[in-house]
Design an enzyme around this catalytic site. Structure first.
Site, PDB file in Angstrom:
ATOM      1  CG  HIS A   1      29.436  23.961 -15.688  1.00 56.15           C
ATOM      2  ND1 HIS A   1      29.303  22.613 -15.408  1.00 56.15           N
ATOM      3  CD2 HIS A   1      28.976  24.617 -14.602  1.00 56.15           C
ATOM      4  CE1 HIS A   1      28.756  22.470 -14.215  1.00 56.15           C
ATOM      5  NE2 HIS A   1      28.555  23.661 -13.699  1.00 56.15           N
ATOM      6  CG  PHE A   2      33.648  23.720 -13.910  1.00 58.03           C
ATOM      7  CD1 PHE A   2      33.210  24.906 -13.367  1.00 58.03           C
ATOM      8  CD2 PHE A   2      33.039  22.546 -13.526  1.00 58.03           C
ATOM      9  CE1 PHE A   2      32.183  24.909 -12.415  1.00 58.03           C
ATOM     10  CE2 PHE A   2      32.014  22.547 -12.582  1.00 58.03           C
ATOM     11  CZ  PHE A   2      31.580  23.729 -12.028  1.00 58.03           C
TER      12      PHE A   2
END
Length: 157
Positions: A58-59
């Site tokens: 993420h991410f």
């Protein structure tokens, strides 16, 4: 060996927090409590590092702390308000509370590695085993998230 709970000293460090909350790595999201007014409000900190497991997905290439985890950090801070307040009165602690409702959650900035979350939580109302809390999180003095939380005491089975 005494049944009397350990005294709470400020700031409340992570070892004391682990005595007060059931959460553990990787889900303990409060590192320190720096201010408390028993039964009224609490201020806690979370240091966000690149080593957080959620940053792997993420991410990739653009690490962002998930908003739901910021809400969870605020909920854990609310739990610390109830636990520390109870301990300061000489009790063994309050019942375990579960997060049951989140209202008006707002996210106004991205949180990433190197940020320090400052969670400010106030008790709005306590009734029949339910607590309603107003919470906000700041980074460098700027609000990044806010919400209202409802927590309910765990019923014994």
């Amino acid at each position: 060996m005494s049944d009397k709970p350990a005294a709470i000293t400020m700031p409340v460090n992570v070892e004391q927090i682990q005595e007060l909350l059931p959460h553990r790595y990787p889900f303990l999201l409060v590192d320190r409590v720096i201010e408390i007014v028993p039964d009224v409000s609490v201020v806690a900190l979370k240091n966000v590092t690149i080593n957080e497991p959620f940053f792997q997905g993420h991410f990739p290439g653009h690490p962002v702390m998930p908003g739901v985890l910021i809400v969870e950090a605020m909920a854990q801070t609310a739990g610390l308000l109830t636990q520390i307040s109870s301990r300061m009165k000489g009790n063994a602690g309050s019942p375990l509370f579960y997060l049951v409702k989140v209202d008006n959650a707002r996210f106004s900035a991205v949180v990433g590695p190197g940020d320090q979350l400052r969670m400010e939580v106030s008790l709005k109302r306590l009734m029949r085993g339910m607590g309603i809390f107003v919470a906000r999180t700041l980074v460098d003095g700027k609000e990044v998230a806010s919400c209202e939380l409802m927590c309910a005491a765990r019923s014994e089975k």
